[in-house]
Design a protein around this motif. Structure first.
Motif, mmCIF file in Angstrom:
data_model
loop_
_atom_site.group_PDB
_atom_site.id
_atom_site.type_symbol
_atom_site.label_atom_id
_atom_site.label_comp_id
_atom_site.label_asym_id
_atom_site.label_seq_id
_atom_site.Cartn_x
_atom_site.Cartn_y
_atom_site.Cartn_z
ATOM 1 N N ALA A 117 0.837 -1.205 0.000
ATOM 2 C CA ALA A 117 0.000 0.000 0.000
ATOM 3 C C ALA A 117 0.870 1.253 0.000
ATOM 4 N N TYR A 118 1.939 1.220 0.792
ATOM 5 C CA TYR A 118 2.873 2.353 0.787
ATOM 6 C C TYR A 118 4.222 1.948 1.359
ATOM 7 N N ASP A 119 5.239 2.712 0.941
ATOM 8 C CA ASP A 119 6.603 2.556 1.454
ATOM 9 C C ASP A 119 6.979 3.849 2.179
ATOM 10 N N LEU A 168 -4.767 4.351 1.650
ATOM 11 C CA LEU A 168 -4.527 5.373 2.676
ATOM 12 C C LEU A 168 -3.444 4.920 3.645
ATOM 13 N N THR A 169 -2.924 5.863 4.407
ATOM 14 C CA THR A 169 -1.976 5.521 5.472
ATOM 15 C C THR A 169 -2.750 5.295 6.779
ATOM 16 N N ARG A 170 -2.067 4.738 7.786
ATOM 17 C CA ARG A 170 -2.764 4.450 9.041
ATOM 18 C C ARG A 170 -3.360 5.711 9.657
ATOM 19 N N GLY A 171 -2.562 6.776 9.704
ATOM 20 C CA GLY A 171 -2.989 8.011 10.369
ATOM 21 C C GLY A 171 -2.589 7.964 11.835
ATOM 22 N N HIS A 172 -2.155 9.099 12.346
ATOM 23 C CA HIS A 172 -1.662 9.125 13.734
ATOM 24 C C HIS A 172 -1.614 10.543 14.280
ATOM 25 N N PHE A 173 -1.620 10.639 15.599
ATOM 26 C CA PHE A 173 -1.136 11.817 16.317
ATOM 27 C C PHE A 173 0.339 11.569 16.594
ATOM 28 N N HIS A 174 1.083 12.607 16.877
ATOM 29 C CA HIS A 174 2.450 12.391 17.330
ATOM 30 C C HIS A 174 2.451 12.056 18.822
ATOM 31 N N ALA A 175 3.342 11.134 19.195
ATOM 32 C CA ALA A 175 3.412 10.719 20.598
ATOM 33 C C ALA A 175 3.841 11.896 21.471
ATOM 34 N N ILE A 186 5.820 18.680 8.491
ATOM 35 C CA ILE A 186 5.629 19.278 7.167
ATOM 36 C C ILE A 186 5.524 18.145 6.157
ATOM 37 N N TYR A 187 4.537 18.225 5.265
ATOM 38 C CA TYR A 187 4.437 17.269 4.147
ATOM 39 C C TYR A 187 4.550 18.070 2.855
ATOM 40 N N TYR A 188 5.534 17.738 2.027
ATOM 41 C CA TYR A 188 5.741 18.459 0.767
ATOM 42 C C TYR A 188 5.503 17.488 -0.388
ATOM 43 N N ALA A 196 -4.231 14.944 14.229
ATOM 44 C CA ALA A 196 -4.063 13.631 13.602
ATOM 45 C C ALA A 196 -3.990 13.844 12.093
ATOM 46 N N HIS A 197 -3.156 13.037 11.419
ATOM 47 C CA HIS A 197 -3.006 13.203 9.972
ATOM 48 C C HIS A 197 -2.941 11.865 9.273
ATOM 49 N N ARG A 198 -3.662 11.792 8.163
ATOM 50 C CA ARG A 198 -3.700 10.595 7.308
ATOM 51 C C ARG A 198 -3.639 11.054 5.851
ATOM 52 N N VAL A 202 3.749 10.715 -4.063
ATOM 53 C CA VAL A 202 5.051 10.774 -3.392
ATOM 54 C C VAL A 202 5.154 12.102 -2.643
ATOM 55 N N PHE A 203 5.432 12.015 -1.350
ATOM 56 C CA PHE A 203 5.637 13.259 -0.599
ATOM 57 C C PHE A 203 6.815 13.127 0.356
ATOM 58 N N VAL A 204 7.416 14.278 0.629
ATOM 59 C CA VAL A 204 8.512 14.373 1.599
ATOM 60 C C VAL A 204 7.908 14.826 2.916
ATOM 61 N N TRP A 205 8.303 14.185 4.008
ATOM 62 C CA TRP A 205 7.867 14.624 5.342
ATOM 63 C C TRP A 205 9.096 15.029 6.159
ATOM 64 N N MET A 206 8.899 15.977 7.049
ATOM 65 C CA MET A 206 9.992 16.471 7.898
ATOM 66 C C MET A 206 9.422 16.761 9.282
ATOM 67 N N CYS A 207 10.091 16.250 10.306
ATOM 68 C CA CYS A 207 9.588 16.494 11.660
ATOM 69 C C CYS A 207 10.718 16.357 12.669
ATOM 70 N N GLY A 208 10.419 16.639 13.926
ATOM 71 C CA GLY A 208 11.373 16.408 15.004
ATOM 72 C C GLY A 208 11.617 14.912 15.118
ATOM 73 N N GLY A 211 7.636 10.831 17.264
ATOM 74 C CA GLY A 211 6.993 9.542 17.552
ATOM 75 C C GLY A 211 5.615 9.441 16.916
ATOM 76 N N HIS A 212 4.976 8.285 17.113
ATOM 77 C CA HIS A 212 3.651 8.036 16.543
ATOM 78 C C HIS A 212 2.726 7.512 17.626
ATOM 79 N N ASP A 213 1.538 8.051 17.681
ATOM 80 C CA ASP A 213 0.484 7.483 18.515
ATOM 81 C C ASP A 213 -0.609 7.023 17.545
ATOM 82 N N TYR A 214 -0.601 5.715 17.261
ATOM 83 C CA TYR A 214 -1.551 5.166 16.291
ATOM 84 C C TYR A 214 -2.868 4.745 16.942
ATOM 85 N N GLY A 215 -2.839 4.596 18.267
ATOM 86 C CA GLY A 215 -3.953 3.948 18.959
ATOM 87 C C GLY A 215 -5.284 4.629 18.754
#
Ligand code: F6R
Ligand code: ZN
Length: 188
Positions: A52-54, A83-90, A97-99, A134-136, A146-152, A156-160
């Motif tokens: 589904a995605y890499d 789609l991606t799972r989607g998450h808040f950051h832990a 940023i998603y470019y 939350a972002h998906r 195809v997108f580039v993501w950048m973060c601290g 982390g990921h909070d998928y729950g």
């Protein structure tokens, strides 16, 4: 000690060179995120358990920031898309940023306080994702998204929460086009 370096990102394939890691997410792992999981079973019976995605990462040890790419394959499950799972950051004060580099899609977001937003993912659009949203990502086009993501690096990921309650909105195909609708199965 950390040293600067130039990292090449191919906007069509999503290749990151050099990369520090990568993973592949199979469609079967996303089964229960769909409004009709049995449609995922039918898709897999017909087409196999496709990728589904890499995600390809550049995450240097000891750095405060990191980036990488997500390469989403095209596909439809019933009226929904891949789609991606989607998450808040832990870590709750970390944004992202998603470019978008190529393809077309929709970035779905909702805040902890219940507001919903979406950002069109088309080449050249840089989406600002504040902390506590939350972002998906959803690939609504016929090609790879195809997108580039950048973060601290410690975001982390909070998928729950998204896994149990769902996203507040869905992107669905309506009259041959993607439309954003309220998720009838969202658990308040
Ligand atoms: C990192 C981030 C992206 C996603 C990736 C896959 O904070 O938002 O790198 O992790 O697009 O999506 P998920 O992690 O939701 O399966
Ligand atoms: Zn994120």
């Amino acid at each position: 000690m950390l040293f600067p370096e130039g990292v090449t990102i191919d906007g069509l394939t999503g290749a990151v060179t050099p990369a520090t890691g990568r993973y592949v997410k199979k469609l079967s792992a996303l089964r229960d995120l769909y409004e009709r999981p049995e449609q995922v079973d039918a898709y897999i019976a017909a087409h196999g358990d496709v990728d589904a995605y890499d995600v390809i990462e550049y995450r240097p040890d000891g750095s405060d920031i990191c980036f990488g790419t997500t390469i989403m394959y095209p596909g439809r499950i019933g009226r929904e898309y891949f789609l991606t799972r989607g998450h808040f950051h832990a870590k709750t004060d970390r944004g992202e940023i998603y470019y978008t580099q190529s393809g077309e899609g929709v970035l779905l977001l909702h805040s902890r306080s219940g507001e919903t937003r979406s950002v069109a993912m088309t080449p050249g659009v840089c989406a600002f994702i504040p902390p506590e949203w939350a972002h998906r990502s959803v690939n609504t086009g016929p090609e790879k998204l195809v997108f580039v993501w950048m973060c601290g690096i410690d975001a982390g990921h909070d998928y729950g929460e998204v896994a149990t309650r769902g996203m507040r909105d869905l992107v669905v195909e309506q009259d041959g086009r993607p439309a954003i609708v309220a998720n009838p199965k969202y658990r308040v």
